[in-house]
Design a protein around this motif. Structure first.
Motif, PDB file in Angstrom:
ATOM      1  N   VAL A 131     -10.353  16.397 -13.066  1.00 37.79           N
ATOM      2  CA  VAL A 131     -10.580  15.015 -12.676  1.00 37.79           C
ATOM      3  C   VAL A 131      -9.230  14.337 -12.454  1.00 37.79           C
ATOM      4  CG1 VAL A 131     -11.583  12.804 -13.358  1.00 37.79           C
ATOM      5  CG2 VAL A 131     -12.706  14.939 -14.001  1.00 37.79           C
ATOM      6  N   PRO A 132      -9.035  13.625 -11.328  1.00 36.68           N
ATOM      7  CA  PRO A 132      -7.747  12.983 -11.074  1.00 36.68           C
ATOM      8  C   PRO A 132      -7.466  11.834 -12.034  1.00 36.68           C
ATOM      9  CG  PRO A 132      -9.369  12.282  -9.466  1.00 36.68           C
ATOM     10  CD  PRO A 132     -10.006  13.373 -10.275  1.00 36.68           C
ATOM     11  N   ALA A 133      -6.175  11.550 -12.251  1.00 40.13           N
ATOM     12  CA  ALA A 133      -5.772  10.458 -13.133  1.00 40.13           C
ATOM     13  C   ALA A 133      -6.080   9.119 -12.468  1.00 40.13           C
ATOM     14  CB  ALA A 133      -4.281  10.564 -13.441  1.00 40.13           C
ATOM     15  N   PRO A 134      -6.489   8.100 -13.249  1.00 39.35           N
ATOM     16  CA  PRO A 134      -6.776   6.789 -12.660  1.00 39.35           C
ATOM     17  C   PRO A 134      -5.512   6.125 -12.126  1.00 39.35           C
ATOM     18  CG  PRO A 134      -6.813   6.677 -15.058  1.00 39.35           C
ATOM     19  CD  PRO A 134      -6.690   8.134 -14.704  1.00 39.35           C
ATOM     20  N   GLY A 135      -5.686   5.309 -11.071  1.00 45.90           N
ATOM     21  CA  GLY A 135      -4.542   4.631 -10.467  1.00 45.90           C
ATOM     22  C   GLY A 135      -4.107   3.419 -11.275  1.00 45.90           C
ATOM     23  N   ALA A 136      -2.947   2.903 -10.951  1.00 48.44           N
ATOM     24  CA  ALA A 136      -2.390   1.765 -11.665  1.00 48.44           C
ATOM     25  C   ALA A 136      -3.088   0.469 -11.239  1.00 48.44           C
ATOM     26  CB  ALA A 136      -0.895   1.663 -11.388  1.00 48.44           C
ATOM     27  N   GLU A 137      -3.068  -0.535 -12.113  1.00 46.52           N
ATOM     28  CA  GLU A 137      -3.665  -1.822 -11.806  1.00 46.52           C
ATOM     29  C   GLU A 137      -2.738  -2.638 -10.902  1.00 46.52           C
ATOM     30  OE1 GLU A 137      -4.801  -4.008 -15.203  1.00 46.52           O
ATOM     31  OE2 GLU A 137      -6.334  -2.579 -15.851  1.00 46.52           O
ATOM     32  N   ILE A 138      -3.288  -3.731 -10.335  1.00 47.28           N
ATOM     33  CA  ILE A 138      -2.495  -4.621  -9.493  1.00 47.28           C
ATOM     34  C   ILE A 138      -1.433  -5.299 -10.359  1.00 47.28           C
ATOM     35  CG2 ILE A 138      -2.595  -6.686  -8.035  1.00 47.28           C
ATOM     36  CD1 ILE A 138      -5.494  -5.974  -7.439  1.00 47.28           C
ATOM     37  N   PRO A 139      -0.168  -5.381  -9.920  1.00 42.39           N
ATOM     38  CA  PRO A 139       0.879  -6.048 -10.697  1.00 42.39           C
ATOM     39  C   PRO A 139       0.538  -7.512 -10.951  1.00 42.39           C
ATOM     40  CG  PRO A 139       1.824  -4.776  -8.889  1.00 42.39           C
ATOM     41  CD  PRO A 139       0.347  -4.781  -8.693  1.00 42.39           C
ATOM     42  N   GLN A 140       1.010  -8.038 -12.096  1.00 37.78           N
ATOM     43  CA  GLN A 140       0.720  -9.415 -12.473  1.00 37.78           C
ATOM     44  C   GLN A 140       1.251 -10.404 -11.441  1.00 37.78           C
ATOM     45  OE1 GLN A 140      -1.176 -10.375 -14.941  1.00 37.78           O
ATOM     46  NE2 GLN A 140      -0.913 -12.552 -14.455  1.00 37.78           N
ATOM     47  N   LYS A 141       2.421 -10.112 -10.855  1.00 41.90           N
ATOM     48  CA  LYS A 141       3.009 -11.008  -9.861  1.00 41.90           C
ATOM     49  C   LYS A 141       2.081 -11.150  -8.651  1.00 41.90           C
ATOM     50  CE  LYS A 141       7.421 -10.729  -9.138  1.00 41.90           C
ATOM     51  NZ  LYS A 141       8.751 -10.240  -8.666  1.00 41.90           N
ATOM     52  N   ASP A 142       1.492 -10.020  -8.215  1.00 44.16           N
ATOM     53  CA  ASP A 142       0.567 -10.075  -7.084  1.00 44.16           C
ATOM     54  C   ASP A 142      -0.690 -10.856  -7.432  1.00 44.16           C
ATOM     55  OD1 ASP A 142       2.313  -8.656  -5.564  1.00 44.16           O
ATOM     56  OD2 ASP A 142       1.278  -6.733  -5.743  1.00 44.16           O
ATOM     57  N   LYS A 143      -1.181 -10.696  -8.674  1.00 49.42           N
ATOM     58  CA  LYS A 143      -2.370 -11.439  -9.103  1.00 49.42           C
ATOM     59  C   LYS A 143      -2.120 -12.948  -9.027  1.00 49.42           C
ATOM     60  CE  LYS A 143      -4.491  -8.102 -12.266  1.00 49.42           C
ATOM     61  NZ  LYS A 143      -4.923  -7.874 -13.660  1.00 49.42           N
ATOM     62  N   GLU A 144      -0.952 -13.388  -9.524  1.00 52.68           N
ATOM     63  CA  GLU A 144      -0.627 -14.820  -9.505  1.00 52.68           C
ATOM     64  C   GLU A 144      -0.507 -15.326  -8.070  1.00 52.68           C
ATOM     65  OE1 GLU A 144       2.927 -15.061 -11.783  1.00 52.68           O
ATOM     66  OE2 GLU A 144       1.923 -14.701 -13.713  1.00 52.68           O
ATOM     67  N   LYS A 145       0.076 -14.506  -7.202  1.00 47.04           N
ATOM     68  CA  LYS A 145       0.232 -14.891  -5.798  1.00 47.04           C
ATOM     69  C   LYS A 145      -1.134 -15.041  -5.125  1.00 47.04           C
ATOM     70  CE  LYS A 145       1.580 -12.778  -1.438  1.00 47.04           C
ATOM     71  NZ  LYS A 145       2.063 -11.527  -0.836  1.00 47.04           N
ATOM     72  N   TYR A 146      -2.047 -14.084  -5.376  1.00 47.33           N
ATOM     73  CA  TYR A 146      -3.385 -14.158  -4.788  1.00 47.33           C
ATOM     74  C   TYR A 146      -4.139 -15.395  -5.281  1.00 47.33           C
ATOM     75  CZ  TYR A 146      -2.772  -9.306  -3.284  1.00 47.33           C
ATOM     76  OH  TYR A 146      -2.327  -8.158  -2.700  1.00 47.33           O
ATOM     77  N   GLN A 147      -3.999 -15.677  -6.581  1.00 50.84           N
ATOM     78  CA  GLN A 147      -4.693 -16.821  -7.152  1.00 50.84           C
ATOM     79  C   GLN A 147      -4.190 -18.131  -6.535  1.00 50.84           C
ATOM     80  OE1 GLN A 147      -7.277 -16.762  -9.018  1.00 50.84           O
ATOM     81  NE2 GLN A 147      -7.467 -18.973  -9.304  1.00 50.84           N
ATOM     82  N   GLU A 148      -2.879 -18.242  -6.333  1.00 51.55           N
ATOM     83  CA  GLU A 148      -2.301 -19.442  -5.729  1.00 51.55           C
ATOM     84  C   GLU A 148      -2.792 -19.620  -4.294  1.00 51.55           C
ATOM     85  OE1 GLU A 148       2.121 -21.275  -4.702  1.00 51.55           O
ATOM     86  OE2 GLU A 148       1.935 -19.562  -6.045  1.00 51.55           O
ATOM     87  N   GLU A 149      -2.822 -18.506  -3.532  1.00 52.19           N
ATOM     88  CA  GLU A 149      -3.322 -18.563  -2.159  1.00 52.19           C
ATOM     89  C   GLU A 149      -4.786 -18.989  -2.119  1.00 52.19           C
ATOM     90  OE1 GLU A 149      -2.710 -14.820  -0.332  1.00 52.19           O
ATOM     91  OE2 GLU A 149      -0.544 -15.066  -0.088  1.00 52.19           O
ATOM     92  N   PHE A 150      -5.559 -18.451  -3.040  1.00 47.57           N
ATOM     93  CA  PHE A 150      -6.988 -18.743  -3.060  1.00 47.57           C
ATOM     94  C   PHE A 150      -7.236 -20.219  -3.370  1.00 47.57           C
ATOM     95  CE2 PHE A 150     -11.089 -19.050  -5.248  1.00 47.57           C
ATOM     96  CZ  PHE A 150     -11.919 -18.495  -4.291  1.00 47.57           C
TER      97      PHE A 150
END
Length: 345
Positions: A203-222
């Motif tokens: 079974v492949p290893a799970p991928g990394a989560e979205i970086p916190q900086k990107d999350k804050e940027k998306y939230q501000e845009e939204f």
């Protein structure tokens, strides 16, 4: 028109003629897979449009006329169609449509001439997010749906199944949505993809989560976009108090505002009614099952009684012994019936 935030992606807003989509950047190389998608489709109108689609295609669909994505795709689309284009009163519904890259989607007939499988489900304005589980394993595609009436994440029911379905060995996953003359908010809360592996395969290893900086940027845009959207809605309502509803370029109908929109209390009452109706249907089904069990028991008792009479007439000396054995069998059967009835209740 898709806008991401920290906890969801608004594929389209409840404005006319919007298109949006989200696609994986890289191709999936899974031979067999399963996706679990959580979304909300909400709107003030009693009728919504156009709908939402979940994709697995050889190339990214990007923008197009099929629920916000491109036509002539090579793969499969699972469509959550809100608007009844063909007037058959079978929407909202879920439709599975395959394509080899040459087919043009039949919007006017809601894809009924091209559907490989379908089910009728109302996924708009539900108390909880709607969940869909799509499985592709050994050339069989299965669609299960959680109707949004319960917080139980695993309360799925069967919707559609397509056998002998050949999909591209590699492809992109995507989700898209569109609005027309009518409009809903199409929000996706999660899109989880799993590789289905046979026993013994790694079974492949799970991928990394979205970086916190990107999350804050998306939230501000939204948040910024949401403020702009609210302003546009207010301006539109002031300029168009009595708006004709368009389907494509044709004015389909004129409705007063009271008929066109439903209040929060109206929606809650409708949801309660729908929930009670589902309970009523389940109880009717249980009653049918009880009747079947009791009918089978009556036939069995009748058969045993006839057998006892026959054996008693042929072998009088053993009549009491045979009758006792049969009575014990009947008693055991009755106990089993009681157990089954209790399970059903």
């Amino acid at each position: 028109d898709a806008i991401p935030s920290a906890d969801q992606i608004r594929i389209t807003t409840s404005l006319k003629s919007q298109r949006g989509s989200v696609w994986t950047k890289n191709k999936s190389i899974f031979e067999y897979w399963e996706v679990e998608v959580t979304f909300r489709v909400t709107g003030r109108g009693r009728v919504g449009a156009d709908g939402l689609a979940i994709w697995f295609t050889e190339e990214q669909g990007l923008e197009g006329p099929v629920f916000g994505a491109a036509d002539k795709w090579n793969g499969v689309g699972i469509f959550f169609d809100s608007f009844d284009n063909d007037g058959k009163k079978n929407n909202p519904g879920v439709i599975v449509v395959g394509n080899n890259g040459k087919l043009l989607y039949d919007h006017q007939n809601d894809g009924s001439t091209q559907a490989l499988a379908s089910c009728q489900r109302d996924f708009r304005n539900k108390p909880y997010p709607v969940r869909v589980k799509i499985t592709y394993y050994q050339k069989t595609l299965t669609v299960l749906i959680n109707n949004g009436f319960t917080p139980d994440k695993e309360d799925y029911e069967f919707c559609a199944k397509v056998e002998d379905m050949v999909l591209p060995s590699q492809g992109y996953f995507g989700i898209s949505a569109a609005t027309g003359g009518l409009a809903d908010d199409h929000d996706v809360l999660s899109f989880l993809t799993f590789q289905l592996t046979e026993p013994g395969k790694e079974v492949p290893a799970p991928g990394a989560e979205i970086p916190q900086k990107d999350k804050e940027k998306y939230q501000e845009e939204f948040e910024h976009f949401q403020q702009e959207l609210d302003k546009k809605k207010e301006e539109f309502q002031k300029e168009h108090p009595d708006e004709c509803m368009y389907v494509g370029t044709t004015c389909a109908f004129f409705l007063p505002a009271d008929d066109l929109f439903e209040t929060v209390s109206d929606r809650e009452l409708r949801q309660i009614f729908e929930g009670q109706n589902r309970i009523h249907l389940e109880i009717k089904q249980l009653n049918r099952q009880l009747d079947m069990i009791l009918d089978e028991q009556r036939r069995y008792v009748s058969a045993v009684t006839d057998e006892i009479a026959k054996r008693g007439a042929v072998v009088p000396g053993q009549q009491g012994q045979v009758s006792q054995q049969e009575i014990e069998t009947v008693v055991k059967t009755q106990e089993e019936v009681i157990r089954q009835v209790n399970e059903i209740r």
